[in-house]
Design a protein around this motif. Structure first.
Motif, short mmCIF file in Angstrom:
data_model
loop_
_atom_site.label_atom_id
_atom_site.label_comp_id
_atom_site.label_asym_id
_atom_site.label_seq_id
_atom_site.Cartn_x
_atom_site.Cartn_y
_atom_site.Cartn_z
N GLN A 1 23.73 6.94 -0.78
CA GLN A 1 23.52 8.34 -0.42
C GLN A 1 22.27 8.88 -1.09
OE1 GLN A 1 24.49 9.99 1.86
NE2 GLN A 1 24.52 12.18 1.42
N GLN B 1 24.40 18.01 6.84
CA GLN B 1 24.78 16.61 6.82
C GLN B 1 26.12 16.45 6.11
OE1 GLN B 1 22.92 14.26 8.38
NE2 GLN B 1 21.51 15.91 8.98
N GLN C 1 15.10 9.84 1.73
CA GLN C 1 14.47 9.67 3.03
C GLN C 1 14.44 10.99 3.80
OE1 GLN C 1 13.08 6.79 4.08
NE2 GLN C 1 12.36 7.77 5.96
N GLN C 2 15.55 11.71 3.78
CA GLN C 2 15.62 12.98 4.51
C GLN C 2 14.67 14.02 3.93
OE1 GLN C 2 19.80 13.77 4.12
NE2 GLN C 2 20.38 12.23 5.63
N ASP D 1 19.58 7.20 -1.56
CA ASP D 1 18.49 6.73 -0.71
C ASP D 1 18.37 7.58 0.55
OD1 ASP D 1 18.07 4.70 -2.54
OD2 ASP D 1 19.26 3.23 -1.45
N ARG D 2 19.52 7.96 1.11
CA ARG D 2 19.49 8.83 2.31
C ARG D 2 18.86 10.18 1.98
NH1 ARG D 2 25.03 7.24 2.53
NH2 ARG D 2 25.37 5.47 3.93
#
Length: 289
Positions: free
Chosen positions: A144, A136, A150-151, A146-147
């Motif tokens: 970021q 990524q 989630q990932q 939060d991303r």
């Protein structure tokens, strides 16, 4: 089963069910470290002192350090060290072997690896760095984090006992952290580190193990089977295998140490029965924190 918006949403809700707990745990862990910006070892915008130098034409009067200048016949400027955001990439193994835990009171290796990855990402982001999971694009900022959460929470397993990071995701001058049990075929490690060294990539390998994998407490008749079911071994004397197992574990670690040392990387170990803060601090320090 046909993938529809309804069952896709249902799957997403199930997979992300542990997200709030992961974020909360990672935030609590991350606050144990106070991040700082990384210097470029040259003069420029920043907060840290770099050097004194004689004043030159074009230097503004406000840049003169009058206290230092008073000790000589010349005027001196106090330079600060230039600082910039750096990029860090984190890879967490999705091999099915990472889902192992020897006791329900302990986290799985994968749970601990995800916690460490997210907490490290949060610390680096707080220090103004760009962070991403392998494959990524590195980004900065609160979104970021939060991303990353989630990932990590929705990461699919590889379908095999072990896996490896994508070699093509390496970029020059990045820092990379690889978190795995490193119990599978280690042949890829040397190739990965050689490629990383050629690109000027530095980083660390962290081996995460369950206490049972660390001490091999088994005795008597035991059926050993990998979580994928691809490997199994039935023995009547598990205790008799202990010495051979521990020897092979030591050899594997020595191989990983030599490989990382040759590439200018770092190798560390972590057992899930111990506090994650120690491993997080080690990772942050070897990355230059």
């Amino acid at each position: 089963m046909t993938l529809t918006p309804a069952n896709l949403r249902a799957r997403a809700e199930v997979e992300s069910g542990g997200l709030p707990a992961l974020v909360l745990s990672a935030e609590r862990l991350a606050v144990t470290i106070a991040p700082g910006a990384h210097g470029l070892r040259r003069a420029g915008p920043g907060e840290d002192f770099w050097q004194y130098r004689p004043a030159a034409a074009g230097d503004a009067a406000r840049s003169i350090d009058w206290r230092r200048s008073a000790r000589s016949d010349a005027q001196f400027v106090r330079d600060r060290e230039a600082q910039t955001a750096q990029s860090a990439v984190i890879w967490v193994s999705a091999g099915q072997g990472m889902s192992y835990r020897g006791d329900d009171s302990r986290p799985t290796k994968l749970d601990r690896a995800r916690l460490l990855a997210l907490a490290l990402g949060m610390v680096l982001l707080r220090g103004g760095e760009k962070v991403a999971l392998a494959g990524q694009p590195p980004r900065s900022g609160r979104l970021q984090a939060d991303r990353l959460a989630q990932q990590l929470a929705t990461q699919a397993d590889s379908g095999t006992d072990a896996d490896q990071p994508p070699l093509e995701s390496l970029r020059p001058n990045q820092r990379v952290v690889l978190i795995s049990d490193f119990l599978g075929d280690p042949a890829w490690v040397s190739a990965y580190l050689a490629r990383a060294a050629a690109l000027g990539v530095s980083g660390a390998l962290l081996q995460v193990l369950d206490p049972d994998e660390e001490v091999f407490p088994f005795d008597g008749a035991v059926l050993f089977r990998s979580l994928s079911g691809q490997i199994s071994h039935d023995t009547r004397d598990a205790g008799g295998l202990r010495a051979a197992y521990l020897e092979r574990l030591a050899l594997r670690r020595e191989l990983l140490r030599r490989s990382t040392l040759g590439a200018g990387w770092h190798f560390g170990t972590h057992v899930t029965a111990t506090a994650p803060s120690t491993a997080l601090m080690w990772l942050y320090q070897v990355l230059g924190g």
